[in-house]
Write a protein that holds these residues in place. Sequence first.
Motif, PDB file in Angstrom:
ATOM      1  N   ASP A  58      38.081  24.971  15.947  1.00 40.86           N
ATOM      2  CA  ASP A  58      38.489  26.101  16.807  1.00 40.86           C
ATOM      3  C   ASP A  58      39.708  26.341  16.586  1.00 40.86           C
ATOM      4  O   ASP A  58      40.355  27.510  16.478  1.00 40.86           O
ATOM      5  CB  ASP A  58      38.118  26.138  18.247  1.00 40.86           C
ATOM      6  CG  ASP A  58      38.502  27.145  19.163  1.00 40.86           C
ATOM      7  OD1 ASP A  58      37.721  28.371  18.834  1.00 40.86           O
ATOM      8  OD2 ASP A  58      39.246  27.001  20.086  1.00 40.86           O
ATOM      9  N   GLN A  59      40.581  25.459  16.614  1.00 40.99           N
ATOM     10  CA  GLN A  59      42.155  25.058  16.486  1.00 40.99           C
ATOM     11  C   GLN A  59      42.417  25.643  15.179  1.00 40.99           C
ATOM     12  O   GLN A  59      43.689  26.649  14.835  1.00 40.99           O
ATOM     13  CB  GLN A  59      42.602  23.844  16.956  1.00 40.99           C
ATOM     14  CG  GLN A  59      44.193  23.701  16.637  1.00 40.99           C
ATOM     15  CD  GLN A  59      44.674  22.166  16.307  1.00 40.99           C
ATOM     16  OE1 GLN A  59      44.021  21.310  16.988  1.00 40.99           O
ATOM     17  NE2 GLN A  59      45.884  22.040  15.708  1.00 40.99           N
ATOM     18  N   ARG A  62      41.789  29.469  14.671  1.00 40.74           N
ATOM     19  CA  ARG A  62      42.629  30.170  15.553  1.00 40.74           C
ATOM     20  C   ARG A  62      44.051  30.407  14.818  1.00 40.74           C
ATOM     21  O   ARG A  62      44.736  31.226  14.979  1.00 40.74           O
ATOM     22  CB  ARG A  62      42.732  29.654  16.948  1.00 40.74           C
ATOM     23  CG  ARG A  62      41.647  30.198  18.045  1.00 40.74           C
ATOM     24  CD  ARG A  62      42.076  29.839  19.313  1.00 40.74           C
ATOM     25  NE  ARG A  62      43.345  30.418  19.675  1.00 40.74           N
ATOM     26  CZ  ARG A  62      43.802  30.149  20.518  1.00 40.74           C
ATOM     27  NH1 ARG A  62      43.787  28.925  21.379  1.00 40.74           N
ATOM     28  NH2 ARG A  62      45.159  30.764  20.912  1.00 40.74           N
ATOM     29  N   TYR A 313      42.472  38.805  23.103  1.00 43.32           N
ATOM     30  CA  TYR A 313      42.159  37.513  23.302  1.00 43.32           C
ATOM     31  C   TYR A 313      43.130  36.564  23.010  1.00 43.32           C
ATOM     32  O   TYR A 313      43.955  36.745  22.172  1.00 43.32           O
ATOM     33  CB  TYR A 313      40.797  36.808  22.679  1.00 43.32           C
ATOM     34  CG  TYR A 313      39.595  37.775  23.002  1.00 43.32           C
ATOM     35  CD1 TYR A 313      38.937  37.500  24.292  1.00 43.32           C
ATOM     36  CD2 TYR A 313      38.978  38.851  22.421  1.00 43.32           C
ATOM     37  CE1 TYR A 313      37.857  37.946  24.832  1.00 43.32           C
ATOM     38  CE2 TYR A 313      37.809  39.365  22.772  1.00 43.32           C
ATOM     39  CZ  TYR A 313      37.347  38.755  24.021  1.00 43.32           C
ATOM     40  OH  TYR A 313      36.135  39.672  24.456  1.00 43.32           O
ATOM     41  N   PHE A 314      43.019  35.197  23.589  1.00 48.25           N
ATOM     42  CA  PHE A 314      44.254  34.498  23.732  1.00 48.25           C
ATOM     43  C   PHE A 314      45.774  34.729  23.852  1.00 48.25           C
ATOM     44  O   PHE A 314      45.944  35.919  23.886  1.00 48.25           O
ATOM     45  CB  PHE A 314      44.059  33.722  22.263  1.00 48.25           C
ATOM     46  CG  PHE A 314      42.708  33.410  21.912  1.00 48.25           C
ATOM     47  CD1 PHE A 314      42.152  32.169  22.589  1.00 48.25           C
ATOM     48  CD2 PHE A 314      42.030  33.915  20.826  1.00 48.25           C
ATOM     49  CE1 PHE A 314      40.646  31.695  22.371  1.00 48.25           C
ATOM     50  CE2 PHE A 314      40.851  33.599  20.583  1.00 48.25           C
ATOM     51  CZ  PHE A 314      40.416  32.536  21.251  1.00 48.25           C
ATOM     52  N   LYS A 315      46.569  33.596  24.375  1.00 50.53           N
ATOM     53  CA  LYS A 315      47.770  34.147  24.685  1.00 50.53           C
ATOM     54  C   LYS A 315      48.604  34.557  23.806  1.00 50.53           C
ATOM     55  O   LYS A 315      49.826  35.375  23.860  1.00 50.53           O
ATOM     56  CB  LYS A 315      48.535  32.668  25.406  1.00 50.53           C
ATOM     57  CG  LYS A 315      48.094  32.215  26.579  1.00 50.53           C
ATOM     58  CD  LYS A 315      48.813  31.093  27.093  1.00 50.53           C
ATOM     59  CE  LYS A 315      47.946  30.530  28.035  1.00 50.53           C
ATOM     60  NZ  LYS A 315      48.539  29.061  28.753  1.00 50.53           N
ATOM     61  N   ASP A 316      48.324  34.257  22.597  1.00 54.70           N
ATOM     62  CA  ASP A 316      49.239  34.939  21.134  1.00 54.70           C
ATOM     63  C   ASP A 316      48.544  36.179  20.817  1.00 54.70           C
ATOM     64  O   ASP A 316      48.864  36.655  19.661  1.00 54.70           O
ATOM     65  CB  ASP A 316      49.226  33.736  20.139  1.00 54.70           C
ATOM     66  CG  ASP A 316      47.818  33.335  19.663  1.00 54.70           C
ATOM     67  OD1 ASP A 316      46.929  34.112  20.187  1.00 54.70           O
ATOM     68  OD2 ASP A 316      47.708  32.437  18.613  1.00 54.70           O
ATOM     69  N   SER A 318      45.927  36.755  19.141  1.00 55.26           N
ATOM     70  CA  SER A 318      45.684  36.713  17.869  1.00 55.26           C
ATOM     71  C   SER A 318      44.087  37.119  17.317  1.00 55.26           C
ATOM     72  O   SER A 318      43.659  37.065  16.333  1.00 55.26           O
ATOM     73  CB  SER A 318      45.670  34.919  17.465  1.00 55.26           C
ATOM     74  OG  SER A 318      44.894  34.333  18.545  1.00 55.26           O
ATOM     75  N   HIS A 319      43.425  37.462  18.556  1.00 54.30           N
ATOM     76  CA  HIS A 319      41.844  38.244  18.346  1.00 54.30           C
ATOM     77  C   HIS A 319      41.740  39.321  19.109  1.00 54.30           C
ATOM     78  O   HIS A 319      42.233  39.455  20.239  1.00 54.30           O
ATOM     79  CB  HIS A 319      41.014  36.956  18.631  1.00 54.30           C
ATOM     80  CG  HIS A 319      39.560  37.371  18.074  1.00 54.30           C
ATOM     81  ND1 HIS A 319      39.429  37.468  16.887  1.00 54.30           N
ATOM     82  CD2 HIS A 319      38.576  37.729  18.742  1.00 54.30           C
ATOM     83  CE1 HIS A 319      37.995  37.654  16.584  1.00 54.30           C
ATOM     84  NE2 HIS A 319      37.459  37.970  17.999  1.00 54.30           N
ATOM     85  N   MET A 347      35.761  34.325  25.336  1.00 58.57           N
ATOM     86  CA  MET A 347      37.017  33.762  25.085  1.00 58.57           C
ATOM     87  C   MET A 347      37.782  34.038  26.039  1.00 58.57           C
ATOM     88  O   MET A 347      37.642  35.298  26.760  1.00 58.57           O
ATOM     89  CB  MET A 347      37.415  34.338  23.562  1.00 58.57           C
ATOM     90  CG  MET A 347      36.581  33.859  22.485  1.00 58.57           C
ATOM     91  SD  MET A 347      36.928  34.631  20.742  1.00 58.57           S
ATOM     92  CE  MET A 347      36.510  36.391  20.913  1.00 58.57           C
ATOM     93  N   PRO A 348      39.025  33.325  26.100  1.00 55.42           N
ATOM     94  CA  PRO A 348      39.905  34.064  27.099  1.00 55.42           C
ATOM     95  C   PRO A 348      40.772  35.261  27.020  1.00 55.42           C
ATOM     96  O   PRO A 348      41.100  35.542  26.016  1.00 55.42           O
ATOM     97  CB  PRO A 348      41.295  32.798  27.032  1.00 55.42           C
ATOM     98  CG  PRO A 348      40.451  31.661  26.347  1.00 55.42           C
ATOM     99  CD  PRO A 348      39.543  32.496  25.446  1.00 55.42           C
ATOM    100  N   LEU A 350      43.187  37.992  27.274  1.00 54.77           N
ATOM    101  CA  LEU A 350      44.595  38.246  27.453  1.00 54.77           C
ATOM    102  C   LEU A 350      44.813  39.850  28.179  1.00 54.77           C
ATOM    103  O   LEU A 350      45.628  39.781  29.288  1.00 54.77           O
ATOM    104  CB  LEU A 350      45.503  38.351  26.356  1.00 54.77           C
ATOM    105  CG  LEU A 350      46.956  38.562  26.363  1.00 54.77           C
ATOM    106  CD1 LEU A 350      47.807  37.743  27.374  1.00 54.77           C
ATOM    107  CD2 LEU A 350      47.613  38.601  24.861  1.00 54.77           C
TER     108      LEU A 350
END
Length: 357
Positions: A58-59, A62, A313-316, A318-319, A347-348, A350
């Motif tokens: 996953d890392q 991402r 999605y995600f803090k950056d 990126s999705h 997914m988280p 944002l």
Amino acid sequence: MRTGKRGLIAAAVTVVCAVTVLAAPGTAFASPSPTPTPTASPSPLPNKDLEAVRLKLDQLYREAAAATDAYNAAEEKAEKQSAEIVQLAKKIVEGQEKLDELKERAGAAARAQYRSGGLPDEAQLMLSDNPRQFLDGAGRVLQGQRATKALIGEMTRTQQDLELYAKDASAQWKKLEAGRKAKAAAQKKIEKQIAAAEKLESRLEKADKERLARLEEEAALKAQTAWLDTGVLDDVSGEATEAGKKAVKYATAQIGKPYGWGEEGPKAYDCSGLTSQAWASAGTAIPRTSQEQWKQLKRVDVEDMRPGDLIIYFKDASHVAMYIGDGAMVHAPRPNRTVTIAGAGSMPILAVVRPGA
């Protein structure tokens, strides 16, 4: 580096080593019997080790997604800079043609003055047989001098414009070259992260790959269930606009097509390639990358989202995926996957943004 991250990487490395050992051929032992001793099947990885592999994958994917966003951004900038350079080149050509014309006019004026003898006005008045005719001509000469002065001023401005255009073109070339390097660096990082992930997956036995797939599904379901349990969808009742319906129709029609980084269809898509093309099909142009979609499009509360809205999605950032209603979204997940429908809360989140608002 934080201890947790160091521990995760160490665990993943341990798993890689363990998988390498498990995948190695069995050792042959001497036997009095002509029939060789069969080698034992590799033991399945413990759940905790397989979970470490899942987190490491996953890392890696991402990080590849973030690099893909950087690649797409560099490509988009390069296209804009190239277009600006073309426009500047046209201005330079037009400006040079105008300057040549002005120089020709100035030369004609200089030749005319030379033919008149170049005598001062006072001398020409004294030598003239018809003072009135001279004074009438002097008025026209004055007008001509003013025109010549304006001509010289226009030539100066045109020359300054040409110098400015050339300077701007040079600056754009430098930006284009910097963008090319950024694009190449992003591509290198993408390929490195994907290669590392594929290498890690390739070392898993078939049974472990199947278990890994189940772990991924379970993690997504757990996140989706937790998201739904908050009651977040209780007040979601927004209806799609006509443009939103067209965008959703386009996106869902791509289900089953492979993920391809930097791709905008029609054969393959990355996450933002899918969403940008879906909205383009509905007649609305939106930024190419997920990060720019997050930055530039209008943000709406999750409770107010409607089909066609984009979920970042995600803090950056990126999705990105497209909400299609009933707590579901359609997206291009990652390399070695296809466009699919999944839980919007898997997914988280944002932010939620709205094209065309």
